[in-house]
Motif scaffolding. Sequence first.
Motif, PDB file in Angstrom:
ATOM      1  N   ALA A  21       0.814  -1.213   0.000  1.00  0.00           N
ATOM      2  CA  ALA A  21       0.000   0.000   0.000  1.00  0.00           C
ATOM      3  C   ALA A  21       0.852   1.269   0.000  1.00  0.00           C
ATOM      4  O   ALA A  21       0.322   2.356  -0.074  1.00  0.00           O
ATOM      5  N   ALA A  22       2.165   1.123   0.093  1.00  0.00           N
ATOM      6  CA  ALA A  22       3.059   2.286   0.152  1.00  0.00           C
ATOM      7  C   ALA A  22       4.427   1.876  -0.407  1.00  0.00           C
ATOM      8  O   ALA A  22       4.526   0.882  -1.139  1.00  0.00           O
ATOM      9  N   ASN A  23       5.473   2.584  -0.035  1.00  0.00           N
ATOM     10  CA  ASN A  23       6.812   2.373  -0.581  1.00  0.00           C
ATOM     11  C   ASN A  23       7.581   1.308   0.206  1.00  0.00           C
ATOM     12  O   ASN A  23       8.461   1.626   1.013  1.00  0.00           O
ATOM     13  N   TYR A  24       7.229   0.059  -0.002  1.00  0.00           N
ATOM     14  CA  TYR A  24       7.923  -1.074   0.603  1.00  0.00           C
ATOM     15  C   TYR A  24       7.634  -2.307  -0.236  1.00  0.00           C
ATOM     16  O   TYR A  24       6.763  -2.287  -1.104  1.00  0.00           O
ATOM     17  N   VAL A  25       8.365  -3.383   0.018  1.00  0.00           N
ATOM     18  CA  VAL A  25       8.129  -4.640  -0.683  1.00  0.00           C
ATOM     19  C   VAL A  25       7.355  -5.574   0.251  1.00  0.00           C
ATOM     20  O   VAL A  25       7.441  -5.455   1.472  1.00  0.00           O
ATOM     21  N   PRO A  26       6.564  -6.491  -0.313  1.00  0.00           N
ATOM     22  CA  PRO A  26       5.744  -7.352   0.534  1.00  0.00           C
ATOM     23  C   PRO A  26       6.540  -8.389   1.332  1.00  0.00           C
ATOM     24  O   PRO A  26       6.076  -8.852   2.368  1.00  0.00           O
ATOM     25  N   TYR A  27       7.733  -8.715   0.851  1.00  0.00           N
ATOM     26  CA  TYR A  27       8.570  -9.693   1.563  1.00  0.00           C
ATOM     27  C   TYR A  27      10.020  -9.533   1.132  1.00  0.00           C
ATOM     28  O   TYR A  27      10.310  -8.978   0.072  1.00  0.00           O
ATOM     29  N   VAL A  28      10.907 -10.042   1.997  1.00  0.00           N
ATOM     30  CA  VAL A  28      12.338 -10.071   1.705  1.00  0.00           C
ATOM     31  C   VAL A  28      12.854 -11.434   2.148  1.00  0.00           C
ATOM     32  O   VAL A  28      12.546 -11.889   3.258  1.00  0.00           O
ATOM     33  N   ILE A  29      13.635 -12.069   1.281  1.00  0.00           N
ATOM     34  CA  ILE A  29      14.324 -13.304   1.646  1.00  0.00           C
ATOM     35  C   ILE A  29      15.768 -12.936   1.934  1.00  0.00           C
ATOM     36  O   ILE A  29      16.444 -12.319   1.096  1.00  0.00           O
ATOM     37  N   ALA A  30      16.242 -13.289   3.119  1.00  0.00           N
ATOM     38  CA  ALA A  30      17.628 -13.056   3.519  1.00  0.00           C
ATOM     39  C   ALA A  30      18.163 -14.372   4.061  1.00  0.00           C
ATOM     40  O   ALA A  30      17.756 -14.814   5.141  1.00  0.00           O
ATOM     41  N   GLY A  31      19.027 -15.016   3.278  1.00  0.00           N
ATOM     42  CA  GLY A  31      19.537 -16.321   3.681  1.00  0.00           C
ATOM     43  C   GLY A  31      18.407 -17.325   3.774  1.00  0.00           C
ATOM     44  O   GLY A  31      17.659 -17.520   2.822  1.00  0.00           O
TER      45      GLY A  31
END
Length: 146
Positions: A21-31
């Motif tokens: 809904a704004a300036n971000y991503v729905p998910y992040v994969i880190a390792g």
Amino acid sequence: MTIETKLAELGITLPDAPAPAANYVPYVIAGQMLFVSGQISAAKGRVGAELTTAEGAEAARGCGLSLLAQAKAALGSLDRVKRVVKLGGFVNSTGDFTEQPEVVNGCSDLMVQVFGDKGRHARAAVSAPALPRGVAVEIEAVFEIE
């Protein structure tokens, strides 16, 4: 049994993964970790005023369904979830409301229903004087993945 089979057995159909809904991503994969951004409920209002604890818990369950939808979008299959690590729950509630844990249980119970013991997790359940768009509940998640 696959998670898809488990969902069908439970009569659960996942929604489409909501767009941010704004300036971000729905998910992040880190390792080996999947971080899913906060998912908001369809229900609006404050728990303890316009909504009951039970209605808040149902709103939290809806957040959990969106978390699972985002995880599936990120991973292709929920079978890649090794465990639910942590949920962070925010409840739009009145100043004297103290049942935030019972509200966020709506999401926690869903994770255990779907993943069994792998769904048991660390958690925060806190009150907020307001949430984005006036929603009742927002929940974020961290999953360990394979």
